[in-house]
Design an enzyme around this catalytic site. Structure first.
Site, mmCIF file in Angstrom:
data_model
loop_
_atom_site.group_PDB
_atom_site.id
_atom_site.type_symbol
_atom_site.label_atom_id
_atom_site.label_comp_id
_atom_site.label_asym_id
_atom_site.label_seq_id
_atom_site.Cartn_x
_atom_site.Cartn_y
_atom_site.Cartn_z
ATOM 1 C CG ASP A 286 -2.099 -0.764 1.170
ATOM 2 O OD1 ASP A 286 -2.427 -1.272 -0.100
ATOM 3 O OD2 ASP A 286 -2.642 -1.183 2.081
ATOM 4 C CE LYS A 401 -12.633 5.504 -6.119
ATOM 5 N NZ LYS A 401 -12.179 5.086 -5.144
#
Length: 985
Positions: A286, A401
């Site tokens: 990540d 989002k």
């Protein structure tokens, strides 16, 4: 588990050997040696088994704290009665009451809600608490987006209510994901690399030990040896080849590493996973919080078609008093939920950038910027939110989002309600029809190019960009009692406008890389490990950060577009100039397996805007990849990837389980992710993974050293039996002395090598090839058996023959004379050998039961030993034993390094020093404590220690020469030295 440790293959071999020794003693009680051997063998199995069990139990206890995921009890209304039940006994249809601070015990359909808010971050990764309502959802709505459902494992952070259980255990949303993770997990079906190597070694060494034992047993019967003596002989052969301390050494090595990793803020759940990490050749990581600090700071703003630097914004009074900034300021204030959480810091006038904030990293950056601006306008964040309260909130989620708030604005914007939105810039821009420039609304198409340039500029600098927009709602259409509802996949079925908004500007935030990450990435590349970034961020931002930290150093598709002054989309993905790939999750979903495999041929890769499903697909594709193709024309190379993956959310758990080693985040990671992972980064720092790689490699290195050391005693232990049978000389080393060598000079010294520190070049070598660089290789066998062991055996035989000569027996006269040395006791236990002259010290020959052996004058005229075959043989056997111990000390020092010189490595490993002291102390104890001499040892003169010293020096010197040639000797065409090709184990 204890039984497993006591009944492993090696343990069963030793149990069988002990059992046979007890039988032999039962048949012939006068052969006390057999009893001693049986007791010692049984003790070895018990001690090593208990030791390994203790180490495993200690390691397993570390993770007990992670088993509290399920609430123990909850309040249920069942059959009209309220009762307290254990959460595991919940069934569908139960009515469960929930209160603030309680973990949800099952998936619930809410039937009553009193201002209930839940934290779904363990499930979705979104940190914003979400409202729960009773209202019915539409049939086609997604379960995760349902507002009338509370999910198992999430947390009620406000209010109270009740819900009907509709799913428990594996049937819950989290349970189904955890089940998928369990199905994906290869931990139960595929052995860890270290276990594969150990089992491979056990098969080899067991086959050798048992085969030799059977062969020698058959030869013994063929030569007519007494059955009991022959069985004991076979036991000695088998014991000589079994490394009794191997499993204890492995356990200690893994436990020590786990402890060292804990100091580096890495919690190891599975001991074997550390070595797996050391074998890793790909790390899929990540970005946010792992490669970066997860400390967002607002870096730039773009509004009024102008770019501003946040560091000088407050001083530019003109900038934050210009038309258009009021709307930006209001959006940052009213479309955020983060707030300063420590009133004491306000009283102490702590700088805003250093104050504690409750909220996610992005919102924290926004409010830390907005507050000082508001203070210059004589107001605060709290006052503005109280003055203009939100009547509707749509929290940010991974589907939309964006975040949307509708606030009451009675004295602003000429309307009673204003809609504010912030989120992914491309999503926000797509919902807008106009842009605010200098206080005027203009068609957004006029500023499309400026928007694209500003967005690309920020993202190309590694900044995370948020778009801001607004829309005024007419008072007559949205009265005070209006109930707002956002419906449809994209809001198209909402009862208020879902597009036609006015774009306000961009905020660009920077999450700086962790200081240690660039160096860690460089170390990975030096060590032959490919680091792949897998992030949910925008591809431009991900690419920029990847370039900052060194994941990408070669031209990407965007670099080619800029260099050739072409549209980005016009550059084909297989353009010959592209040497690093940046791929989005959407592209991954559309790719065929072959196309994805082609992408994975690149050395530098970033995956952006990925979903958890994309992450799982990427990990699986990496593991399934069998050949790496090169773009420069080289032949494809066969590979077997060992993949490490980082993750934090529940949805990451399938990828974490599928990976060869899953690494969960300890700070932001969900419980399910931690449960699926093999290791947990307590500081969420990528550099800690690199530390783990180093520790994993150290485990493998030290195990090879330990095995090389242990095996080197097999030849000096087996060869005495070999010459005893073939040349019929008196047995140079007894079975009990072999066991004492194995226990005294193999077990603890071999374990002490597990404490050895790394060699300086450990991270400059590529990851080991699982097909070639095995724990036990042809070169290791050659080193231990054919080189060092031969020197040790020569030392033992030299000492043996010197002692026999000193007491009147020449080496050539010992050939085929073993029976003379075993038949000198009659049935009454009295000696039956007689010198041929009156003076035994000057005798020329010795007769035993009619057979004779030539004698020479004793160099050491001790009447208790000279020309006494029994005592002379005991002293010679003791000298052989001591010679092996002295050479093992030299071997222990030599085995501390595989490539580097002993002197460069230094002497930081005190365990080796203690092991040397222990070996010498054991020898002194066995030789010079009279009661112990019953096992066959004798009080050896110091002069008989000396024959071994030159051989010990030879062992050490030879290995130093070998390591020098490995480092600096003549090289082959492949670039490696001749010695490395043939002598490096």
């Amino acid at each position: 588990q204890l039984l497993d440790h006591l009944t492993g293959f090696f343990s069963l071999v030793l149990w069988a050997a002990a059992f046979l020794c007890f039988i032999a003693y039962g048949i012939n009680p006068e052969a006390v040696d057999n009893l001693y051997i049986g007791i010692v063998l049984a003790a070895v199995v018990l001690i090593t088994g208990l030791f390994s069990y203790y180490q495993d139990a200690s390691a397993n206890a570390v993770m007990e704290g992670f088993k509290n995921f399920l609430p123990e009890k909850c309040i249920v209304i069942r059959n009209g009665r309220q009762m307290e039940v254990v959460a595991t006994n919940l069934v569908p249809g139960d009515l469960v009451q929930i209160e603030k601070g309680q973990k949800i015990p099952a998936d619930l359909r809410m039937v009553t809600c009193d201002a209930v808010k839940v934290d779904n971050s363990s499930l979705t990764g979104e940190t914003e608490p979400l409202d729960r309502v009773v209202r019915k959802e539409k049939k086609d709505s997604q379960l995760l987006e349902a507002k009338n459902v509370c999910f198992y494992g999430t947390l009620c952070v406000r209010g109270s209510g009740a819900g009907i259980v509709f799913a428990t255990g594996d049937r819950t949303t989290i349970g189904s994901i955890a089940k998928l993770a369990a199905d994906a997990s290869n931990g139960d079906d595929v052995e860890a690399p270290i276990n594969q190597e150990i089992n491979y070694f056990i098969k080899i060494i067991s086959a050798v030990a048992i085969s030799l034992g059977i062969i020698f047993l058959a030869i013994g019967f063929g030569l007519g040896l007494p059955p009991i003596d022959n069985i004991v002989l076979a036991i000695g052969i088998i014991v000589a080849n079994v490394p009794e301390g191997l499993l204890a050494t492995v356990t200690v090595a893994l436990t020590l590493t786990a402890q060292r990793m804990a100091h580096r803020k890495v919690l190891v759940k599975s001991l074997e996973s550390v070595e797996t990490l050391g074998s890793t050749n790909i790390i899929a990581s990540d970005k946010t919080g792992t490669l970066t600090q997860n400390i967002m700071t607002l870096q730039h703003l773009w509004f009024n078609n102008t770019r501003y630097d946040s560091s000088t914004f407050l001083e530019e009074r003109k900038a934050h008093t210009s038309r258009g900034f009021d709307e930006v300021k209001d959006c940052l204030t009213l479309c955020t939920t983060a707030e300063f959480s420590n009133e004491k810091e306000e009283k102490e006038n702590v700088p805003f950038q250093n104050r504690s904030v409750s909220g996610d990293a992005s919102e924290t950056a926004l409010v830390k910027f907005a507050e000082p601006v508001l203070r210059q306008h004589e107001t605060t964040l709290q006052k503005e939110r109280q003055k203009y309260p939100a009547v509707f909130k749509l929290p940010f989620n991974s589907t939309n989002k964006f975040m949307l708030h509708i606030c009451t604005m009675d004295d602003r914007y000429n309307q009673r309600r204003v809609l504010w939105m912030k989120g992914a810039p491309e999503r926000v821009w797509s919902r807008c029809s106009h842009i605010l420039v200098d206080g005027k609304e203009r068609p957004k198409e006029e500023f499309q190019k400026q928007f694209d340039e500003a967005l690309f500029s920020f993202m190309n600098s590694g900044e995370r960009v948020l778009g801001l927009c607004m829309k005024s709602l007419k008072a007559e259409d949205f009265p005070d009692d209006f109930e707002y509802n956002w419906d449809g996949e994209h809001g198209e079925e909402s009862n208020f406008p879902h597009n036609g908004y006015t774009f306000l500007g961009l905020t660009a935030l920077i999450d700086p890389p962790r200081p240690a990450v660039p160096g860690a990435i460089k170390s990975c590349k030096t060590a032959g490990i490919q680091v792949i970034m897998v992030t949910g961020d925008h591809p431009d931002t991900a690419e920029a950060i990847a370039k900052m930290i060194g994941i990408i150093t070669k031209p990407t598709r965007r670099d080619i577009a800029i260099r050739e002054d072409r549209e980005f989309k016009s550059i084909p993905r297989d353009h010959p100039g592209i040497q690093a790939q940046v791929v989005t999750g959407v592209e991954v979903s559309r790719m065929s397996d072959e196309a994805l495999d082609r992408v994975l041929d690149y050395d530098e890769i970033v995956f952006a805007r990925t979903s958890p499903a994309n992450k799982y697909t990427i990990v699986k594709a990496l593991q399934d990849k069998r050949y790496k193709r090169y773009r420069d024309g080289r032949n494809p190379k066969r590979i077997q990837n060992i993949v490490a993956v980082t993750g934090d959310g529940v949805n990451d758990s399938p990828a974490l389980s599928q990976a060869d080693i899953g690494v969960a985040m300890g700070i932001v990671g969900s419980d399910v992710a931690k449960d699926a992972a093999d290791m947990i980064l307590l500081n969420d720092n990528f550099a800690s993974i690199v530390d783990g790689v180093e520790e994993g490699r150290l485990i493998f290195e030290n195990l090879k050293k330990s095995i090389a050391y242990t095996l080197s005693s097999n030849i000096p232990e087996v060869s005495p039996f070999l010459v005893f049978i073939i040349l019929r000389i008196p047995l140079p080393l007894t079975a009990i002395l072999i066991i004492l060598i194995d226990l005294g000079t193999d077990m603890y010294p071999a374990i002490s090598l597990a404490y050895e520190t790394k060699e300086s070049d450990i991270m400059s070598k590529p990851p080991r090839d699982a097909h070639q660089d095995r724990l036990v290789t042809r070169k290791l066998i050659s080193f231990s058996y054919g080189q060092i062991a031969v020197i040790q055996a020569l030392a033992g035989f030299t000492a043996y023959f010197i002692v026999m000569r000193d007491y009147g027996f020449l080496a050539e006269d010992l050939l085929f004379a073993s029976e003379l040395f075993t038949d000198f006791i009659n049935d009454e236990g009295e000696p039956v050998y007689f010198p041929n002259t009156a003076d035994s010290l000057g005798a020329e020959s010795l007769s035993i039961n009619g057979n004779s052996i030539n004698l020479v004058e004793c160099n050491i005229t001790d009447s208790e030993i000279c020309h006494k075959p029994d005592e002379a043989l005991r002293h010679a056997q003791t000298a052989f034993f001591v010679a092996v111990i002295i050479c093992k000390i030299a071997d222990l020092l030599a085995c501390r390094t595989r490539r580097l010189t002993f002197f460069e490595q230094g002497f930081k490993n005190r365990a080796v020093l203690y092991a040397i002291i222990q070996m010498l102390a054991l020898a002194v104890f066995l030789l010079y404590v009279p009661p112990v001499n019953a096992i066959g040892t004798r009080n050896l003169r110091f002069v008989h220690w000396c024959p071994a010293f030159p051989f010990a020096v030879l062992v050490f010197s030879y290995d130093e020469l070998r390591k020098f040639l490995v480092r600096s000797g003549p090289k082959l065409s492949s670039g490696v030295t001749v010695a490395e090709e043939y002598l490096y184990y």
